[in-house]
Enzyme design. Structure first.
Site, PDB file in Angstrom:
ATOM      1  N   THR A 140       3.828   0.724   6.330  1.00  0.00           N
ATOM      2  CA  THR A 140       3.759  -0.702   5.899  1.00  0.00           C
ATOM      3  C   THR A 140       5.097  -1.341   6.827  1.00  0.00           C
ATOM      4  OG1 THR A 140       3.155  -0.209   3.763  1.00  0.00           O
ATOM      5  CG2 THR A 140       4.428  -2.398   4.020  1.00  0.00           C
ATOM      6  N   ASP A 180       1.794  -8.004  -4.643  1.00  0.00           N
ATOM      7  CA  ASP A 180       3.100  -7.332  -4.417  1.00  0.00           C
ATOM      8  C   ASP A 180       3.445  -8.435  -2.973  1.00  0.00           C
ATOM      9  OD1 ASP A 180       2.795  -5.591  -6.268  1.00  0.00           O
ATOM     10  OD2 ASP A 180       2.716  -4.043  -5.051  1.00  0.00           O
ATOM     11  N   ASP A 208       1.369  -7.512   0.461  1.00  0.00           N
ATOM     12  CA  ASP A 208       2.895  -7.136   0.977  1.00  0.00           C
ATOM     13  C   ASP A 208       3.149  -8.396   2.339  1.00  0.00           C
ATOM     14  OD1 ASP A 208       3.019  -5.145  -0.678  1.00  0.00           O
ATOM     15  OD2 ASP A 208       3.010  -3.601   1.230  1.00  0.00           O
ATOM     16  N   TRP A 240       9.144  -2.302  -8.531  1.00  0.00           N
ATOM     17  CA  TRP A 240       8.697  -1.125  -7.320  1.00  0.00           C
ATOM     18  C   TRP A 240       9.698  -0.013  -7.663  1.00  0.00           C
ATOM     19  CZ3 TRP A 240      10.041  -2.051  -1.396  1.00  0.00           C
ATOM     20  CH2 TRP A 240       9.437  -1.190  -0.773  1.00  0.00           C
ATOM     21  N   GLN A 282      -1.896  -3.049   2.888  1.00  0.00           N
ATOM     22  CA  GLN A 282      -0.418  -3.643   3.374  1.00  0.00           C
ATOM     23  C   GLN A 282      -0.379  -4.036   4.621  1.00  0.00           C
ATOM     24  OE1 GLN A 282      -1.147  -0.523   1.986  1.00  0.00           O
ATOM     25  NE2 GLN A 282       0.485   0.358   0.832  1.00  0.00           N
ATOM     26  N   ARG A 299       6.239  -6.780 -11.040  1.00  0.00           N
ATOM     27  CA  ARG A 299       6.169  -5.610 -11.665  1.00  0.00           C
ATOM     28  C   ARG A 299       7.303  -4.733 -10.946  1.00  0.00           C
ATOM     29  NH1 ARG A 299       0.712  -2.131  -9.328  1.00  0.00           N
ATOM     30  NH2 ARG A 299       1.100  -2.950  -7.034  1.00  0.00           N
TER      31      ARG A 299
END
Length: 655
Positions: free
Chosen positions: A439, A513, A491, A571, A468, A569
């Site tokens: 990533t 995310d 991401d 990580w 990602q 959330r």
């Protein structure tokens, strides 16, 4: 009579001596000769007649043919009967180019129409064989095997282009008069050839390197030929291509950039302290501190590691791992790039504009400014400048990976128009293939330097919904992003390390995310747009950090049919994310927050809200372990408190 006859005798015996050795190799020595005594001789006429005999009906020639040999009547009949065998016509191993070169040189002294006509048919063969993209296959007509690839191997294409350049440069001085129509076609072909060289120069993580031995004729990427010729970067053929580019009298900015990047790669990938020797007919690579630098024939496309390979087609690190036949039957190392490095300084002084130190530079894709590439501009800026440097980016789509290096501090990068000044790339986790941390190699724009400002830009990762794929990565301190669009999917925006980051008046979109990392960030008056049911933030705040992600006065929107978006959330367990004074659409899930299936994080993470509005701001339905701040608690989350640093308390003011 003796004086006139002696040169012919010398030449004749010289040719006979050649023929007694390795005939096809020795023909190449003769083909490019400039010896006037030889070219004037009767034996040169005999060789030229052989060349005409060997020329196929499509105008090309086969390879590894000892054209200079004396031919019997029976041999001539067989050669004549095979003129329609077009499977052998090629530019490999100097074929066709060497025959044309010899014919042209002989024609200077023997003005025979049949020589001129054969040369023009040969030029027609080369012009017809060129792909529309500008490359050439190894054989033409195209065959259904690896020879259909764009072939730089053994300098096949380079030799064609060098020959065309000779015709163009010499003009009327070229031994054979070229019809104007053919000359126009040669000019066009040459330019297309230069273009394909530029297009096939391999990008490694967005940066230009060198070339493969052969490139796929469709996607233009390095590809495989014989079993031991794997997709790779090649130093030998790349050196010839660079020398060709350096020979251009008026190189474009793209050509100059291509040469500079290739030279940098040659400099960085030298093999020092070794030399190749032969012991009892067997090649060995031995240590020798006094040996000049050399280069491998093949390098791994991503790691730049030199490798060899045998007929099993597997990459090996050393000679000892491949069979003796391949070890000794192939040139695995080369000194060719040394010729490039030797000429580079003189070439650079002539063609590379030295950019003086100044406070502002302009980047434009059309070549009208200081730089055409953002990365080129960054790479040439002064390290750790005392005063801020501004890069003004004119409208355009800049398809490149850009890295603001740790030493490129104190830069403001400002676009002409947020909607029209676009930095774009398409790396994703699977494309990078560097294991679990892939990533972090995907960003289109990476900021590693402190005190950076981005303004009026679009930064996007266009890999799509494939996992990602970071658009913007910030892993430094005191970075501001103002009036920008950050576009991606999973991401999209990585805010890493322990730095302080200020994002204002910007648009950020993604799927899962899409704002993540461990930094402290104050995000103000921004639109956060969710493209599917998933999670907006995934903070990895370090234990002990007072703030994580703070959003103030933002508007949370979503694509049509998106109905369940979580604010965040954890990580990492100590994750912190707070939304203040923001407008939350119906897409926000009533629960608000998710524990990432880690119940222990509910005790350590800090997810909170204050004074949010909109249909998605229903406080009563939130998960019990999240927080609704009081007015007194909310006063803590001021811009000054969140962004202050020990070095510069108000660094974010007056940007």
């Amino acid at each position: 009579m003796k004086t006139c006859f002696l040169p012919f005798i010398v030449v004749f015996f010289s040719l006979q001596n050649f023929a007694a050795q390795t005939p096809e190799k020795d023909w190449s020595k003769i083909a490019f000769t400039k010896d006037e005594n030889l070219l004037k001789s009767a034996d040169a006429v005999r060789i030229a007649e052989n060349i005409l005999l060997y020329q196929k009906s499509n105008g090309g020639w086969g390879k590894n043919v000892a054209v200079q040999k004396q031919l019997s009547a029976d041999e001539k009949k067989k050669i004549e009967a095979a003129k329609g065998d077009l499977k052998v016509t090629t530019i490999d191993n100097k074929a066709t180019v060497q025959e044309l070169t010899f014919l042209a040189n002989v024609y200077r002294f023997h003005k025979k129409d049949e020589y001129r006509d054969a040369l023009l048919r040969g030029l027609g063969f080369l012009l017809e064989a060129q792909y529309e993209s500008g490359g050439w296959p190894q054989f033409y007509p195209v065959q259904n095997n690896y020879s259909s690839h764009i072939t730089f191997n053994d300098d096949a294409i380079a030799r064609v282009l060098i020959f065309f350049k000779k015709i163009i440069d010499e003009g009327a001085a070229f031994p054979v008069e070229i019809p104007s129509q053919t000359l126009a076609e040669i000019n066009t072909s040459f330019q297309k050839g230069i273009d394909i060289i530029l297009k096939t120069q391999y990008r490694q993580n967005g940066k230009l390197t060198v070339w493969g031995a052969q490139h796929d004729e469709y996607n233009l990427l390095p590809t495989k030929a014989r079993a031991y010729e794997l997709p790779s970067l090649t130093a030998k053929e790349s050196a010839t291509l660079v020398l060709l580019l350096m020979s251009l009298e008026k190189p474009s900015k793209n050509v100059i950039s291509s040469v500079e990047k290739a030279v940098k790669w040659f400099e960085q990938n030298q093999l020092k302290g070794y030399k190749e020797i032969e012991i009892s007919g067997d090649k060995k690579l031995i240590a020798d501190a006094a040996a000049p630098p050399m280069w491998g024939r093949f390098y791994d496309l991503e790691t730049n590691q030199i490798f060899v390979s045998g007929r099993d087609g597997e990459k090996k690190k050393s000679y000892d791992e491949i069979e003796a036949e391949r070890r000794n039957g192939y040139a695995w190392y080369t000194y060719e790039p040394a010729k490039v490095l030797k000429k580079y300084d003189v070439w650079k002084k002539k063609h590379v504009k030295i950019i003086p130190d100044k406070a502002q530079y302009i980047v434009s894709k059309d070549g009208s400014a200081d730089f055409e590439s953002i990365q080129d501009a960054v790479d040439q800026l002064k390290s750790f400048p005392d005063q801020r440097i501004t890069l003004f980016i004119k409208n355009g789509k800049y398809e490149e990976k850009v890295n603001i290096h740790q030493w490129n501090t104190n830069i403001k990068i400002i676009g002409e128009d947020r909607e029209k000044t676009i930095i774009t790339f398409n790396d994703s986790f699977a494309d990078i293939d560097k294991g679990r941390n892939s990533t972090f190699f995907t960003p289109t724009l990476s900021i590693e330097a402190n005190d950076i400002i981005l303004e009026n830009l679009t930064v996007e990762n266009v890999a799509g919904g494939v996992g990602q794929a970071v658009a913007l990565s910030i892993i430094s301190n005191r970075v501001a992003v103002i009036n920008c669009k950050i576009l991606g999917n999973q991401d999209t925006l990585y805010l890493g390390n322990e730095g302080k980051i200020y994002i204002k008046d910007s648009y950020i979109e993604g799927t899962t995310d899409y704002i993540f990392g461990g930094a402290t960030a104050y995000v103000e008056n921004c639109i956060l747009h969710s493209k599917k049911n998933s999670y907006i933030t995934a903070p990895s705040t370090l234990a002990g950090s007072e703030f994580g992600f703070v959003f103030n006065g933002c508007r949370l929107t979503a694509a049509e049919n998106v109905t369940k978006v979580y604010l965040g959330r954890p990580w990492r367990n100590f994750a912190k994310s707070v939304f203040l004074n923001s407008e939350l659409s119906t897409s926000i899930a009533p629960e608000g927050w998710h524990n990432w299936n880690k119940p222990e994080s509910e005790q350590q993470a800090f997810f909170a809200e204050f004074n949010n509005t909109g249909e998605g701001a229903d406080k009563d339905s939130r998960v019990k372990w999240s927080n609704q701040l009081s007015k007194r608690q909310a006063k803590k989350y001021t811009k000054q408190n969140v962004l202050k640093t020990n070095i510069n308390t108000n660094w974010y003011e007056n940007l």
